[in-house]
Design an enzyme around this catalytic site. Structure first.
Site, PDB file in Angstrom:
ATOM      1  N   LYS A 176       0.823  -1.216   0.000  1.00  0.00           N
ATOM      2  CA  LYS A 176       0.000   0.000   0.000  1.00  0.00           C
ATOM      3  C   LYS A 176       0.857   1.266   0.000  1.00  0.00           C
ATOM      4  O   LYS A 176       0.469   2.272  -0.593  1.00  0.00           O
ATOM      5  CB  LYS A 176      -0.941   0.016   1.221  1.00  0.00           C
ATOM      6  CG  LYS A 176      -2.119  -0.932   1.087  1.00  0.00           C
ATOM      7  CD  LYS A 176      -3.263  -0.522   2.019  1.00  0.00           C
ATOM      8  CE  LYS A 176      -4.405  -1.509   1.957  1.00  0.00           C
ATOM      9  NZ  LYS A 176      -5.456  -1.236   2.958  1.00  0.00           N
ATOM     10  N   LYS A 190      -5.295  -9.842  -7.038  1.00  0.00           N
ATOM     11  CA  LYS A 190      -6.436  -9.965  -6.124  1.00  0.00           C
ATOM     12  C   LYS A 190      -7.576  -9.047  -6.569  1.00  0.00           C
ATOM     13  O   LYS A 190      -7.327  -7.919  -7.003  1.00  0.00           O
ATOM     14  CB  LYS A 190      -5.943  -9.546  -4.728  1.00  0.00           C
ATOM     15  CG  LYS A 190      -6.850  -9.878  -3.594  1.00  0.00           C
ATOM     16  CD  LYS A 190      -6.192  -9.525  -2.268  1.00  0.00           C
ATOM     17  CE  LYS A 190      -6.091  -8.033  -2.065  1.00  0.00           C
ATOM     18  NZ  LYS A 190      -5.618  -7.636  -0.735  1.00  0.00           N
ATOM     19  N   LYS A 195     -11.107  -3.399  -4.085  1.00  0.00           N
ATOM     20  CA  LYS A 195     -12.001  -2.241  -4.152  1.00  0.00           C
ATOM     21  C   LYS A 195     -11.402  -1.116  -4.973  1.00  0.00           C
ATOM     22  O   LYS A 195     -12.120  -0.298  -5.526  1.00  0.00           O
ATOM     23  CB  LYS A 195     -12.227  -1.707  -2.729  1.00  0.00           C
ATOM     24  CG  LYS A 195     -13.081  -2.601  -1.848  1.00  0.00           C
ATOM     25  CD  LYS A 195     -13.026  -2.102  -0.408  1.00  0.00           C
ATOM     26  CE  LYS A 195     -13.956  -2.889   0.486  1.00  0.00           C
ATOM     27  NZ  LYS A 195     -13.719  -2.595   1.916  1.00  0.00           N
TER      28      LYS A 195
HETATM   29  P1  AMP Z   1     -11.309  -5.051   3.326  1.00  0.00           P
HETATM   30  O1  AMP Z   1     -12.153  -4.635   2.189  1.00  0.00           O
HETATM   31  O2  AMP Z   1      -9.848  -4.937   3.017  1.00  0.00           O
HETATM   32  O3  AMP Z   1     -11.691  -4.447   4.625  1.00  0.00           O
HETATM   33  O4  AMP Z   1     -11.582  -6.616   3.489  1.00  0.00           O
HETATM   34  C1  AMP Z   1     -12.681  -7.126   4.188  1.00  0.00           C
HETATM   35  C2  AMP Z   1     -12.607  -8.639   4.217  1.00  0.00           C
HETATM   36  O5  AMP Z   1     -12.697  -9.163   2.896  1.00  0.00           O
HETATM   37  C3  AMP Z   1     -11.287  -9.173   4.785  1.00  0.00           C
HETATM   38  O6  AMP Z   1     -11.548 -10.326   5.570  1.00  0.00           O
HETATM   39  C4  AMP Z   1     -10.498  -9.536   3.555  1.00  0.00           C
HETATM   40  O7  AMP Z   1      -9.559 -10.566   3.798  1.00  0.00           O
HETATM   41  C5  AMP Z   1     -11.588 -10.012   2.630  1.00  0.00           C
HETATM   42  N1  AMP Z   1     -11.200  -9.843   1.228  1.00  0.00           N
HETATM   43  C6  AMP Z   1     -10.884  -8.671   0.595  1.00  0.00           C
HETATM   44  N2  AMP Z   1     -10.571  -8.903  -0.686  1.00  0.00           N
HETATM   45  C7  AMP Z   1     -10.687 -10.246  -0.878  1.00  0.00           C
HETATM   46  C8  AMP Z   1     -10.494 -11.102  -2.017  1.00  0.00           C
HETATM   47  N3  AMP Z   1     -10.138 -10.623  -3.211  1.00  0.00           N
HETATM   48  N4  AMP Z   1     -10.709 -12.431  -1.841  1.00  0.00           N
HETATM   49  C9  AMP Z   1     -11.091 -12.937  -0.627  1.00  0.00           C
HETATM   50  N5  AMP Z   1     -11.277 -12.172   0.464  1.00  0.00           N
HETATM   51  C10 AMP Z   1     -11.083 -10.840   0.344  1.00  0.00           C
END
Ligand code: AMP
Ligand code: TRP
Length: 345
Positions: A115, A207, A210
């Site tokens: 990041k 990956k 968002k």
């Molecule tokens: P975040 O949007 O970074 O707060 O992620 C929220 C949850 O979604 C966390 O548990 C991440 O590990 C999971 N997550 C985010 N992106 C992915 C992805 N591409 N595949 C699987 N899990 C994800």
């Protein structure tokens, strides 16, 4: 090790574009765990501001993640849904953990390196200390189980290291204050199933995220049936038909990803999906995937829209959740202050 009551905690950042990766990697598990555990699910707004956020957009995103939790099936009465900034003990315990965690530990965090990128000097101190706040989120409830996607594994290991070091460093004081053995549990990551790391629809080696500039890289929870269909049809594939066995998915990242998504949405395994679709062309498989995705995600998107429009309800859920979470967090924080030797009222 002392015995801790099982408790589930997890968090999602309100940073926009909740997608299929968030859903399959995390939120689906949140929903399942409600049957077997007490659960606390947090919209982590303090984590969001580790990078620049537009305040009006942030407000909307906090409400949208809350709506997504409820639309996906989390029950805010039986369990707890709240936003992190309404329980100040998260930030308070994070400070303590900043003094427990070692620079060397944080220097190893790959997410910070990704990041912060090349302009590391210009990254916020908060982005660097982010994992200590995450440890505080979990441990301020002395939670034992943490459902997350694969990308959070290293952060969870750091949470365990912090818990362990606190338990060791203050062992005498912990005992003197009447806690046997250990004050914090070592929280266990729950990272299971066929979609712990959902990849971009445009590039099977990246990956799903968002922040990807291409909206075609992800399926958003708010996408309508047409958008879902278009994105699945345009998803990158290779020219071969699907293999019949798992072995055949190796070195085929896009095929592997779509099969994993199908299996997770269907509640089965990749092997089961290959039994059915082995030998099929992607055109056939994608049509079935469109139908399945629309059937599973369509109603969630519609319910999210309905809930987001009812701001008073969403804000009341967060206020109620924050109050109940806060009562638990204060207990832990008081004990932590006693253990550290602080004087308190
Ligand atoms: P975040 O949007 O970074 O707060 O992620 C929220 C949850 O979604 C966390 O548990 C991440 O590990 C999971 N997550 C985010 N992106 C992915 C992805 N591409 N595949 C699987 N899990 C994800
Ligand atoms: N860091 C997590 C993510 O980006 C979100 C998060 C914050 C979290 N605090 C947490 C997840 C505590 C689990 C437990 O996905």
């Amino acid at each position: 090790m002392a015995h801790f009551k099982e408790l589930v905690f997890s968090g999602v950042q309100p940073t926009g574009n909740l997608h299929l990766g968030n859903y399959l990697g995390a939120i689906v598990k949140f929903v399942d765990l409600q049957k077997s555990h007490d659960c606390i699910y947090c919209v982590v707004d303090l984590h969001a501001i580790t990078v620049a956020q537009d305040p009006l957009q942030l407000t909307a995103n906090i409400r949208e993640v809350t709506a997504a939790f409820i639309a996906c099936g989390i029950d805010p009465k039986a369990h707890i849904i709240f936003n992190q900034s309404q329980v100040p003990e998260h930030a308070e315990l994070a400070w303590v953990f900043n003094c427990v965690a070692r620079l060397g530990w944080l220097n190893r965090m790959t997410q910070f390196k990704e990041k912060a990128g090349k302009d590391r000097e210009n990254a916020s101190v908060g982005l660097y200390a982010y994992p200590a706040l995450m440890a505080a989120d979990i441990l301020v409830y002395r939670a034992t189980h943490v459902p997350v996607g694969e990308d959070q594994k290293q952060h969870l290991e750091l949470s365990r290291d912090i818990a362990q070091k606190f338990n060791n460093d203050f062992a005498e004081s912990i005992a003197r204050n009447g806690f046997n053995d250990a004050f914090f549990p070592l929280p266990e990551p729950l990272i299971q199933g066929p979609a712990t790391r959902v990849m971009s629809l445009r590039d099977g080696t990246k990956k799903m995220s968002k922040s990807d500039p291409s909206d075609y890289s992800r399926i958003n929870l708010t996408d309508d049936a047409d958008a879902i269909a278009q994105k699945v049809r345009k998803a990158k594939t290779d020219p071969e038909p699907l293999p019949s066995e798992l072995e055949g998915l190796k070195a085929r990242p896009e095929a592997d990803n779509l099969v994993g998504i199908f299996a997770a949405l269907n509640g089965t395994s990749k092997a089961d999906i290959l039994l059915e679709y082995g030998g099929a062309q992607f055109s056939t498989f994608k049509s079935a995937l469109v139908d399945l995705s629309v059937a599973k995600l369509g109603p969630i998107g519609a319910e999210m829209k309905r809930l987001v429009a009812d701001q008073a309800y969403i804000d009341a859920v967060l206020a109620d959740g924050s109050e109940r979470a806060g009562a638990k967090a204060r207990q832990t924080m008081n004990a932590v202050k006693d253990i550290l030797g602080f004087v308190r009222r």
